[in-house]
Design an enzyme around this catalytic site. Structure first.
Site, PDB file in Angstrom:
ATOM      1  N   LYS A 265       0.828  -1.210   0.000  1.00 50.82           N
ATOM      2  CA  LYS A 265       0.000   0.000   0.000  1.00 50.82           C
ATOM      3  C   LYS A 265       0.869   1.270   0.000  1.00 50.82           C
ATOM      4  CE  LYS A 265      -3.606  -2.395  -0.358  1.00 50.82           C
ATOM      5  NZ  LYS A 265      -4.538  -2.945   0.598  1.00 50.82           N
TER       6      LYS A 265
HETATM    7  C1  LIG Z   1      -5.522  -4.023   0.949  1.00 51.10           C
HETATM    8  C2  LIG Z   1      -6.979  -3.851   0.993  1.00 51.10           C
HETATM    9  C3  LIG Z   1      -7.748  -4.202   2.107  1.00 51.10           C
HETATM   10  C4  LIG Z   1      -7.215  -4.972   3.267  1.00 51.10           C
HETATM   11  O1  LIG Z   1      -6.116  -4.471   3.878  1.00 51.10           O
HETATM   12  P1  LIG Z   1      -5.117  -5.476   4.673  1.00 51.10           P
HETATM   13  O2  LIG Z   1      -4.267  -4.534   5.456  1.00 51.10           O
HETATM   14  O3  LIG Z   1      -4.371  -6.240   3.643  1.00 51.10           O
HETATM   15  O4  LIG Z   1      -5.957  -6.346   5.546  1.00 51.10           O
HETATM   16  C5  LIG Z   1      -9.095  -3.904   2.094  1.00 51.10           C
HETATM   17  N1  LIG Z   1      -9.676  -3.322   1.047  1.00 51.10           N
HETATM   18  C6  LIG Z   1      -8.993  -2.989  -0.058  1.00 51.10           C
HETATM   19  C7  LIG Z   1      -9.708  -2.322  -1.170  1.00 51.10           C
HETATM   20  C8  LIG Z   1      -7.623  -3.266  -0.141  1.00 51.10           C
HETATM   21  O5  LIG Z   1      -6.949  -2.986  -1.256  1.00 51.10           O
END
Ligand SMILES: *Cc1c(COP(=O)(O)O)cnc(C)c1O
Length: 389
Positions: A205
């Site tokens: 991210k």
């Molecule tokens: C990455 C992501 C999540 C979940 O996040 P994690 O930290 O991996 O649990 C939820 N929604 C979207 C749209 C994502 O891209």
């Protein structure tokens, strides 16, 4: 360019591939981690969690921020706090990463999948709005919560949802996991217009804590209840007393230490992402591709730069050809209604999400992507992809 190619080959026998998206740890990350080790605060206690929450909230212009173990955990808690549970209905974007839906499933709520609109690839909020108004008129089942996902760094059109909240009192969770720093023009930032906004700090991210997430809200009571739930609903620090079934969803001090270092450089990370997007637009010109969306009212953060190819192209063979050429590209998600756990879920529309899946391709987008590597990516794509007619 030769330099970049050579550099990618010097680290081992196998030619290095330019990756889709990797974290950039160019600031105080190592220093703050060392502080955790030296002080012994590597787990739940320690100064970095509170500091990360304060700096994150300030960055967003939000009142309260509660750090969590993951973005999925943040969504789970947010949904539960806004009333999702057995017998309830949550409307969610059909075109998204599966975690958006899994968090709803954890609460036991039913789901209504809503198709995308081609302008932003996000939920067609007009479609949902009109459906809710129609159902209200006919005495149909209304969603109890709306979870709006801002996909791939582009804000969704939330106006119709704000109208639904005003008219029917339906609360909004923003899944802003992929869109930290994106905003509407001239503001506010994504994650701050719903009742609760959720972020992810997974390794891929915009900002990473190794793994982690954040709940953001303007309501003190919601923030306090979130903090309570992520800490096993513990009533006091010196006794094992709990008033409900909570979760072990806290972020550790080591993760928060990374987060603080990353947030210090959020301006640089955002600038890098936007520059990468501008270069792709320029350097992919002449190919039969549609660039990543950017509505006139939006300021995207371009988390993962993604394009649409023409329907005639076989995407899987493009991904393979790119891989052979040293470029990691990846197809976008199949819509939720094509994922095994959700094939029978109720949905509105679905053709736009299907079309995005048929044609969508994500390109290397790391904040630290050198210009020379991005040149290589584009040169290779010019060899692989068809030119514009
Ligand atoms: C990455 C992501 C999540 C979940 O996040 P994690 O930290 O991996 O649990 C939820 N929604 C979207 C749209 C994502 O891209």
């Amino acid at each position: 360019m030769a330099g970049a190619a050579r550099r990618r080959r010097t680290r081992g026998q196998v030619p290095q591939v330019i990756p889709l998206v990797v974290p950039e740890l160019a600031g105080n990350e190592a220093r703050y981690l060392q502080e955790c080790v030296t002080s012994g605060y590597v787990s739940s206690a320690g100064p970095f969690v509170g500091r990360f929450e304060r700096e994150f909230a300030a960055q967003l212009g939000a009142e309260h921020a509660v750090a969590c173990a993951s973005g999925t955990a943040a969504l789970h808690v947010a949904l539960r706090l806004l009333g999702a549970g057995p017998g309830k209905l949550v409307a969610v974007s059909d075109f998204t990463f599966i975690a958006s839906a899994n968090a709803i499933s954890y609460t036991g709520a039913d789901m209504l999948l809503v198709d995308s609109e081609p302008r932003t690839w996000n939920m067609d909020t007009e479609l949902l709005h009109d459906e809710v108004v129609r159902r209200a008129r006919n005495g149909g089942r209304l969603p109890d919560v709306i979870e709006i996902v801002h996909v791939l760094g582009h804000p969704a059109d939330v106006e119709p949802l704000l109208e639904l909240r005003n008219r029917f009192g339906i609360p909004i969770v923003e899944d802003a996991a992929e869109s930290l720093g994106a905003s509407w023009k001239p503001g506010p930032q994504v994650g701050t217009v719903g009742d609760i906004g959720c972020f992810s700090f997974n390794g891929n991210k915009l900002v990473t804590t190794g793994g982690g997430g954040m709940i953001v809200t303007g309501e003190r009571a919601l923030a306090e209840r979130a903090r309570h739930l992520i800490n096993q609903a513990k009533l006091s620090d010196d006794q094992y007393l709990h008033d409900t079934i909570g979760y072990n969803y806290r972020l550790a001090n080591v993760g928060a230490a990374l987060g603080v270092a990353q947030i210090e450089r959020i301006g640089d990370i955002m600038r890098a992402k936007r520059l990468i997007a501008q270069r792709y637009e320029r350097w992919l010109a002449g190919l039969a591709v549609t660039p990543a969306p950017c509505a006139e009212w939006a300021r995207p953060s371009y988390w993962l730069y993604s394009i649409l190819l023409s329907a005639a192209v076989d995407l899987d063979s493009i991904v393979d050809a790119a891989s052979v050429a040293g470029v990691q590209a990846r197809r976008v998600w199949p819509p939720l209604h094509r994922q095994k756990p959700y094939v029978h879920t109720e949905r509105l529309g679905g053709h736009v999400a299907d079309d995005l899946y048929r044609r969508g391709l994500s390109l290397p987008s790391s904040a630290g992507l050198p210009e020379s590597d991005q040149r290589v990516v584009c040169d290779r794509l010019h060899r692989i992809l068809p030119t514009a007619p």
